[in-house]
Scaffold this motif. Sequence first.
Motif, PDB file in Angstrom:
ATOM      1  N   TYR A  60       0.822  -1.205   0.000  1.00 45.70           N
ATOM      2  CA  TYR A  60       0.000   0.000   0.000  1.00 45.70           C
ATOM      3  C   TYR A  60       0.861   1.262   0.000  1.00 45.70           C
ATOM      4  CZ  TYR A  60      -2.990   3.724   1.752  1.00 45.70           C
ATOM      5  OH  TYR A  60      -3.629   4.927   1.908  1.00 45.70           O
ATOM      6  N   LEU A  61       1.937   1.254   0.800  1.00 47.38           N
ATOM      7  CA  LEU A  61       2.805   2.433   0.887  1.00 47.38           C
ATOM      8  C   LEU A  61       3.482   2.723  -0.449  1.00 47.38           C
ATOM      9  CD1 LEU A  61       4.482   1.931   4.371  1.00 47.38           C
ATOM     10  CD2 LEU A  61       2.809   3.664   3.746  1.00 47.38           C
ATOM     11  N   ASP A 261      -2.836   4.819  12.411  1.00 41.62           N
ATOM     12  CA  ASP A 261      -2.606   3.684  11.507  1.00 41.62           C
ATOM     13  C   ASP A 261      -1.272   3.065  11.895  1.00 41.62           C
ATOM     14  OD1 ASP A 261      -2.551   1.842   9.519  1.00 41.62           O
ATOM     15  OD2 ASP A 261      -2.711   3.266   7.854  1.00 41.62           O
ATOM     16  N   LEU A 262      -1.285   2.254  12.944  1.00 43.17           N
ATOM     17  CA  LEU A 262      -0.048   1.742  13.516  1.00 43.17           C
ATOM     18  C   LEU A 262       0.659   0.766  12.585  1.00 43.17           C
ATOM     19  CD1 LEU A 262      -1.167   1.185  17.215  1.00 43.17           C
ATOM     20  CD2 LEU A 262      -0.044   3.161  16.198  1.00 43.17           C
ATOM     21  N   GLY A 263      -0.090  -0.002  11.814  1.00 45.51           N
ATOM     22  CA  GLY A 263       0.528  -0.940  10.897  1.00 45.51           C
ATOM     23  C   GLY A 263       1.307  -0.235   9.801  1.00 45.51           C
ATOM     24  N   SER A 264       0.699   0.779   9.210  1.00 44.56           N
ATOM     25  CA  SER A 264       1.383   1.550   8.175  1.00 44.56           C
ATOM     26  C   SER A 264       2.567   2.308   8.753  1.00 44.56           C
ATOM     27  CB  SER A 264       0.402   2.527   7.524  1.00 44.56           C
ATOM     28  OG  SER A 264       1.062   3.344   6.570  1.00 44.56           O
ATOM     29  N   SER A 265       2.415   2.859   9.955  1.00 41.29           N
ATOM     30  CA  SER A 265       3.501   3.586  10.589  1.00 41.29           C
ATOM     31  C   SER A 265       4.694   2.673  10.866  1.00 41.29           C
ATOM     32  CB  SER A 265       3.018   4.217  11.899  1.00 41.29           C
ATOM     33  OG  SER A 265       4.067   4.880  12.563  1.00 41.29           O
ATOM     34  N   ALA A 266       4.426   1.456  11.331  1.00 44.15           N
ATOM     35  CA  ALA A 266       5.509   0.505  11.570  1.00 44.15           C
ATOM     36  C   ALA A 266       6.202   0.124  10.268  1.00 44.15           C
ATOM     37  CB  ALA A 266       4.958  -0.741  12.266  1.00 44.15           C
TER      38      ALA A 266
END
Length: 293
Positions: A60-61, A261-266
Amino acid sequence: MEKRVTFKGWILPLCLLLPQVVITAVFFFYPAGQAVYQSLFIPDPFGLKSQFVGLGNFEYLLTDPYYRASFVTTAIFSSLVTVVSMGMALYLAILADRLIKGSGTYRTLLIWPYAVAPAVAGVLWLFMFNTRVGVVSWYLGLLGYDWNHVLNEAEAMGLVVAASSWGRVSYNFLFFLAGLQAIPKSVIEAAAIDGAKFWTRFRTIVWPLLSPVTFFLLVVNVVYAFFETFGVIHTITSGGPQQATTILVYKVYSDGFVGQDLGSSAAQSVILLVVVGILTIIQFKFIERRVHY
């Protein structure tokens, strides 16, 4: 004859290394492992459970135009901060090395900004360039220039680069000055007697002898621009306007702590770590070849 220290057993070396190993494991390896683990999940809005998505966050990123734009912003920002801070520090170090009267006071004043935290430096520059009460913006208005970094993307980038570079000049100045003072004066005097002008002596003698210091500062300043400038950007622009000053480390914060959005941030933190590691390897692989030790 050279004397070397030897240990008969393994217990004492282990005890000497144990504190540093524990600190590294607790403050580096454990958080890095947690970031890699969390990057494989998407937590629900309430944080009660997580869904395993594998590499979905990374996919996604890499397709997100805003995230790709932050790469360009980071490249521009880090390059400008590195060049400006190192260039100003080298110029001031040359002046301090040649200055005779009042050199101690001059050097002390140049070192002071290094003691200012990035967030405090950001607040100071924000006060000076505030669109309503800023002293610098008021003088610019008298000259006919309407300063408004809140709306102008180029002015916002210039302001955060100036604030970030200002806090780093002192650090670079110390190393450049130490490197200049370590150069034998007899070599420079011999070149001057042979008729070499200042810039010729600097280009052919001083700059090559400063290459180890320059290479070290290049690596350190790139890492600084990627990570430690968060406080400056957060206090001055908060990543705006229109995400013009949103670098990678600030996007990690905005998506993780603001957007939750902790998953994207990680996943972004993992990518950032990989990018900085690759840049450091490239610097040691190609740029270090031009360094004369």
